[in-house]
Design a protein around this motif. Structure first.
Motif, PDB file in Angstrom:
ATOM      1  N   UNK A   4     -56.705  25.883  -4.375  1.00 48.69           N
ATOM      2  CA  UNK A   4     -56.117  26.858  -3.439  1.00 48.69           C
ATOM      3  C   UNK A   4     -55.159  27.781  -4.190  1.00 48.69           C
ATOM      4  N   UNK A   5     -54.408  27.206  -5.116  1.00 51.88           N
ATOM      5  CA  UNK A   5     -53.464  28.031  -5.891  1.00 51.88           C
ATOM      6  C   UNK A   5     -54.228  29.046  -6.747  1.00 51.88           C
ATOM      7  N   UNK A   6     -55.301  28.607  -7.384  1.00 48.16           N
ATOM      8  CA  UNK A   6     -56.069  29.539  -8.222  1.00 48.16           C
ATOM      9  C   UNK A   6     -56.692  30.662  -7.392  1.00 48.16           C
ATOM     10  N   UNK A   7     -57.139  30.322  -6.184  1.00 44.78           N
ATOM     11  CA  UNK A   7     -57.796  31.342  -5.354  1.00 44.78           C
ATOM     12  C   UNK A   7     -56.806  32.213  -4.594  1.00 44.78           C
ATOM     13  N   UNK A   8     -55.720  31.612  -4.102  1.00 47.49           N
ATOM     14  CA  UNK A   8     -54.881  32.344  -3.144  1.00 47.49           C
ATOM     15  C   UNK A   8     -53.426  32.558  -3.580  1.00 47.49           C
ATOM     16  N   UNK A   9     -53.029  31.965  -4.705  1.00 48.52           N
ATOM     17  CA  UNK A   9     -51.654  32.148  -5.231  1.00 48.52           C
ATOM     18  C   UNK A   9     -50.594  31.897  -4.149  1.00 48.52           C
ATOM     19  N   UNK A  10     -50.647  30.733  -3.552  1.00 47.62           N
ATOM     20  CA  UNK A  10     -49.686  30.478  -2.466  1.00 47.62           C
ATOM     21  C   UNK A  10     -48.304  30.055  -2.966  1.00 47.62           C
TER      22      UNK A  10
ATOM     23  N   UNK B  65     -39.243  33.826   6.621  1.00 46.09           N
ATOM     24  CA  UNK B  65     -40.220  34.864   7.012  1.00 46.09           C
ATOM     25  C   UNK B  65     -41.126  35.164   5.833  1.00 46.09           C
ATOM     26  N   UNK B  66     -42.418  35.268   6.081  1.00 46.36           N
ATOM     27  CA  UNK B  66     -43.352  35.580   4.990  1.00 46.36           C
ATOM     28  C   UNK B  66     -43.838  34.347   4.248  1.00 46.36           C
ATOM     29  N   UNK B  67     -43.347  33.164   4.632  1.00 44.25           N
ATOM     30  CA  UNK B  67     -43.693  31.921   3.937  1.00 44.25           C
ATOM     31  C   UNK B  67     -45.130  31.465   4.178  1.00 44.25           C
ATOM     32  N   UNK B  68     -45.570  30.507   3.357  1.00 40.73           N
ATOM     33  CA  UNK B  68     -46.954  30.018   3.417  1.00 40.73           C
ATOM     34  C   UNK B  68     -47.031  28.551   3.823  1.00 40.73           C
ATOM     35  N   UNK B  69     -48.187  28.183   4.384  1.00 41.98           N
ATOM     36  CA  UNK B  69     -48.403  26.815   4.891  1.00 41.98           C
ATOM     37  C   UNK B  69     -49.808  26.401   4.478  1.00 41.98           C
ATOM     38  N   UNK B  70     -49.933  25.218   3.873  1.00 46.22           N
ATOM     39  CA  UNK B  70     -51.260  24.730   3.442  1.00 46.22           C
ATOM     40  C   UNK B  70     -51.350  23.292   3.921  1.00 46.22           C
TER      41      UNK B  70
ATOM     42  N   UNK C 263     -52.132  35.666   8.414  1.00 45.98           N
ATOM     43  CA  UNK C 263     -53.525  35.398   8.029  1.00 45.98           C
ATOM     44  C   UNK C 263     -53.757  33.900   7.922  1.00 45.98           C
ATOM     45  N   UNK C 264     -54.894  33.470   8.461  1.00 45.15           N
ATOM     46  CA  UNK C 264     -55.223  32.039   8.473  1.00 45.15           C
ATOM     47  C   UNK C 264     -56.677  31.857   8.054  1.00 45.15           C
ATOM     48  N   UNK C 265     -56.890  30.884   7.177  1.00 50.18           N
ATOM     49  CA  UNK C 265     -58.228  30.610   6.653  1.00 50.18           C
ATOM     50  C   UNK C 265     -58.434  29.104   6.648  1.00 50.18           C
TER      51      UNK C 265
ATOM     52  N   UNK D  33     -60.536  19.219   5.914  1.00 52.68           N
ATOM     53  CA  UNK D  33     -60.508  20.617   5.470  1.00 52.68           C
ATOM     54  C   UNK D  33     -59.021  20.980   5.348  1.00 52.68           C
ATOM     55  N   UNK D  34     -58.747  22.174   4.850  1.00 53.99           N
ATOM     56  CA  UNK D  34     -57.355  22.602   4.717  1.00 53.99           C
ATOM     57  C   UNK D  34     -57.173  23.940   5.417  1.00 53.99           C
ATOM     58  N   UNK D  35     -56.100  24.035   6.168  1.00 48.88           N
ATOM     59  CA  UNK D  35     -55.775  25.296   6.829  1.00 48.88           C
ATOM     60  C   UNK D  35     -54.759  26.002   5.940  1.00 48.88           C
ATOM     61  N   UNK D  36     -55.126  27.182   5.498  1.00 49.80           N
ATOM     62  CA  UNK D  36     -54.240  27.967   4.640  1.00 49.80           C
ATOM     63  C   UNK D  36     -53.712  29.136   5.463  1.00 49.80           C
ATOM     64  N   UNK D  37     -52.414  29.132   5.701  1.00 48.00           N
ATOM     65  CA  UNK D  37     -51.809  30.167   6.540  1.00 48.00           C
ATOM     66  C   UNK D  37     -50.773  30.908   5.713  1.00 48.00           C
TER      67      UNK D  37
END
Ligand SMILES: C[S@@+](CC[C@H](N)C(=O)[O-])C[C@H]1O[C@@H](n2cnc3c(N)ncnc32)[C@H](O)[C@@H]1O
Length: 195
Positions: A28-34, A144-149, A171-173, A187-191
């Motif tokens: 996830x880090x390689x694809x989305x840089x969270x 604000x602007x933070x990420x959730x995996x 954005x949520x994937x 699965x993983x929810x990446x928000x």
């Protein structure tokens, strides 16, 4: 299939991570840089510690990692990695909620999993209880602007959980990392971009 699983197990050993689950975060880090340098990260369900170690390396010395698990998590120190604080607590307890809510985080990770019974529907519900608690904690602690995996198990109620996440993030994937067993419903929810 077994070969692929052994590959990740061996790779984790070689890279000195206590669990193969690290690759579900690395991908996830390689694809989305969270995770970014200097981020303050909360890792829910952190034991035996792979995600916390990986996150600590990614955010570096100017960052910080706080992990929580029902079990004691052994601490490892790596040059250039962020300091880690690994707490033993049940994330359903009000004490830990209050303790975490006093802090602010850039990223909340959750790889929490219930002890499974083999009964698909009740395992799915138990897992979603953990995912929903992780979401409630994220809502209380994220800047604000933070990420959730967050890990979740697919099933009847899963789309409702994804809708709940969508209400809080721009954005949520839903992602299924290659290192996640194909036969598993995880699965993983990446928000991204907490509103
Ligand atoms: C798959 S493991 C996490 C592996 C970890 N991400 C790593 O890479 O080392 C799931 C963890 O969730 C934790 N967990 C389950 N329910 C929990 C709860 N109510 N509170 C805190 N941790 C919980 C379990 O104790 C277990 O260690």
């Amino acid at each position: 299939m077994k070969k692929v699983q052994d590959y990740y197990f061996e790779k984790a050993k070689q890279e000195k991570y206590p669990a193969r689950s690290v690759f579900k975060l690395e991908e996830a880090q390689n694809r989305f840089k969270l995770l970014k340098k200097g981020d303050v990260v909360l890792d829910l369900g952190c034991s035996p510690g792979s995600w916390s170690i990986y996150a600590a390396k990614q955010v570096g010395l100017t960052g910080r990692v706080v992990g929580v698990d029902l079990q004691t998590t052994k601490k490892y120190a790596f040059a250039g990695a962020a300091p880690m604080e690994l707490l033993k607590a049940d994330i359903f307890s009000e004490e830990i909620f209050t303790q975490l809510a006093a802090l602010q985080f850039d990223v909340v990770l959750s790889d929490m999993a219930p002890s499974t019974t083999g009964h698909k529907f009740s395992d799915h519900l138990k897992s979603l209880e953990l995912s929903r608690r992780a979401l409630a904690i994220a809502a209380a602690v994220l800047a604000m602007g933070g990420n959730f995996y967050c890990k979740a198990f697919q099933g009847e109620d899963f789309p409702h959980f994804v809708d709940e996440v969508r209400q809080l993030f721009k954005t949520v994937k839903v992602v299924k990392p290659k290192s996640s067993r194909v036969e598993s419903r995880e699965v993983f929810v990446l928000a991204r971009h907490f509103k």
